[in-house]
Write an enzyme that holds these catalytic residues in place. Structure first.
Site: not given
Ligand code: F6R
Length: 605
Positions: A2, A27, A74, A100-101, A478, A482, A485, A501, A600
């Site tokens: 947030c 955020r 968020w 926020n939190g 990586e 990418k 997501e 395997h 983010k």
């Protein structure tokens, strides 16, 4: 997560709030809202969905207030909905709060307040805050907030306004908060980006601080015990343009293209006269340390896996790389002979921060690599290396990764040199090769047509595999992160030799696989593994700097990348992976910069 913003001054507060929230959408972006003081009342506008919905609400019901607070969300407690959006009111609708939190003890506070007759309208943890402040309020908003925050457990950055006073009261514990000082006006924000168009002067309140902002007295800061304190004002030298797309379609594309400069700036920050100076003021004699832990999440964790290879090579000390959310609960051997390197773009990731605190408690020396000066991770570490990537806004991390790899290479060389494990000629060779990296990244950026073509090819598949060995395996990890997501193609990375395997059972006709081949000594082995995939019908793209006739004969497509020295090859070689993910996401019609379910900055556990 947030983002919160507040404004007090002569300008049109709501417009400033909306502009500020646009800069903080990274955020969280599942709902947005604002509260402003108009005469003797507080008006709230809020709604589910992107900020543009809030803008529409504002256009239908505009006002011109001198004080306002705003929020972009968020969701953590309660689904994204109009009613769960912030700001939240107390019962009389006179006190409005953005937060926020996470309030960990909200349930017990809520139960107590309900017993006293308070009615809750949302499912959020946040709503307890305005009611709690209200329960202490006798006309002094600062005192009421101070009393309320003492009862809150968890993390918070809050901004509060009241119908009865011309002030904003803010407070923080764990979550980020900055206070900007303009020309007779003031800003509150989760990140300087929200106010950079208006000021570069900021205060960074400490954990537990409560701040009162008013026209009459300006900024007053009180510590957790209620004592007035002075915090240092800092000048933030970031251009307001850094938070705009500068002509690119998306922040992610802009940030991918900024990588040559971001890497060059990070090198320039710490290297001069063919030497490295990291300004590590609090590290003890290197010979006392017998192990290193690199701890991070997501993309930063991948940078750590690559950094391990260089640190072990040049410093000759065992390095364990761990995911912060695991490490924080299981790291039995951390002690005062350990170096813990934390990597975090934002410097606010909750798990990384917890790992930091545990490590300090265990007596370790804590060095952080972050991209945000003044972030909590930066402030609490013994020493900090700042990547000079500039603000990273797109949710998918790109330039942070490449600059983190550069920073880790510098750490490896620096420790290698001080410990005497690396010769002068080796050191000089590494420095020469490091200098060439920005140009190699530019080279990849010049030739994106083939990457676009392959993105068009893979966009129609639901699963994809990356394979590679050693450093190439991590580049694949990586690349896979990418792709999943932002394109939502299920992508997994495997060590090339591990496919047989188990995972090879997933390969069918035309299943796309991407092989990374940048390591001369391992190339042949990986080509053998590619043949195993081809024999089962896979469509194989190679991202390769080692291009042999054999490779050309074996794979369906080659995306060439320049050769580079040691782990540094990860820097140019990750670019095609980033661009493949970017274009596949565009071709699938996704919102590249704001992928679903993500934010983010992950400031919750
Ligand atoms: C992926 C991504 C995340 C972050 C992770 C850590 O593209 O951005 O995986 O790397 O959330 O974030 P920081 O580096 O801010 O601690």
């Amino acid at each position: 997560m947030c983002g919160i913003v507040g404004y007090l001054g002569e300008k049109d507060a709501e417009k400033i709030i909306i502009e500020g929230l646009k800069k903080l959408e990274y955020r969280g972006y599942d709902s947005a809202g604002l509260a402003c003081k108009i005469g003797d009342s507080v008006k709230i506008l809020k709604c589910k969905g992107r900020l543009s919905n809030l803008e529409e609400l504002f256009e239908k019901d505009p006002s011109s207030a001198p004080i306002a607070i705003g929020h972009t969300r968020w969701a953590t407690h309660g689904e994204p909905s109009d009613v769960n959006s912030h700001p939240h009111f107390n019962s009389s609708k006179k006190i409005a709060v953005v937060h926020n939190g996470i309030i960990e003890n909200y349930h017990s506070i809520k139960t107590e307040l309900i017993q006293k007759g308070v009615k809750f309208v949302s499912e959020t943890d946040t709503e307890v805050i305005p009611h709690l402040i209200d329960s202490f309020y006798d006309g002094d908003l600062l005192a009421a907030v101070q009393k309320a925050v003492r009862l809150l457990r968890g993390s918070f950055a809050i901004a509060v306004i009241s119908a009865d006073s011309d002030e904003i009261v803010a407070a923080r514990k764990e979550s980020p908060l900055v206070i900007g000082v303009g020309d007779g006006d003031y800003y509150v924000a989760s990140d300087v980006l929200a106010a950079l168009s208006y000021t570069k002067r900021f205060y960074y309140p400490e954990n537990g601080d409560v701040i009162r902002i008013s026209k009459k007295n300006g900024i007053e800061i009180f510590d957790a015990s209620g004592n007035a304190v002075v915090r240092e004002e800092k000048y933030v030298n970031i251009s307001a343009d850094a938070a705009t797309k500068c002509g690119y379609d998306h922040f992610m594309l802009k940030e991918i293209n900024e990588q040559p400069d971001a890497c060059a700036n990070t090198i320039l920050r710490y290297c001069y006269d063919n030497n490295i100076s990291l300004d590590l003021k609090n590290i003890k004699d290197l010979s006392r340390y017998n192990k290193i832990y690199i701890v991070a999440c997501g993309t930063a964790y991948h940078a750590g896996l690559i950094g391990k290879i260089a640190i072990e090579k040049y410093f000759k000390i065992p390095v364990t790389v761990d995911i912060a959310s695991e490490f924080r609960y299981y790291s039995p051997f951390v002690d005062d002979r350990s170096i813990v390197i934390l990597i975090s773009q934002s410097g606010e990731t909750a798990d990384t921060l917890a790992a930091l605190r545990n490590s300090k408690e265990a007596g370790a020396y804590v060095l952080s690599i972050t991209n945000v000066v003044g972030s909590t991770v930066a402030r609490e570490s013994d020493d900090v290396i700042t990547t000079i990537a500039g603000p990273e806004i797109a949710v998918a991390s790109t330039k942070a990764f490449t600059t983190q790899v550069v920073a880790l290479f510098l750490v490896a060389l620096y420790f290698g040199r001080i410990s005497g494990n690396i010769s002068d000629s080796q050191f000089d060779e590494c420095m020469d090769e490091l200098e060439k990296i920005p140009e190699k990244v530019r080279e990849v950026l010049k030739n994106t047509d083939i990457i676009k073509q392959e993105a068009m090819h893979i966009k129609d598949y639901d699963q994809l595999f990356y394979i590679g060995r050693g450093c190439d395996r991590v580049i694949g990890m990586e690349g896979a992160l990418k792709l999943k997501e932002i394109s939502y193609i299920y992508t997994e990375a495997f060590p090339a030799g591990e496919m047989k395997h188990g995972p090879i059972a997933l390969i069918q006709k035309d299943t796309p696989a991407i092989a990374i081949i940048t390591q001369k000594d391992l190339a042949e082995k990986t080509i053998s593994n590619i043949k195993e995939l081809k024999a089962r019908g896979a469509y194989v793209i190679a991202i390769a700097s080692e291009i042999t006739e054999e490779l050309e004969k074996t794979v369906d497509k080659i995306i060439p990348v320049p050769e580079a020295f040691g782990i540094l090859v990860a820097v140019p070689a990750i670019l095609p992976c980033q661009l493949l993910a970017y274009y596949a996401s565009i071709f699938r019609g996704n919102d590249v910069d704001k992928p679903r379910n993500l934010a983010k900055s992950v400031t919750v556990e």
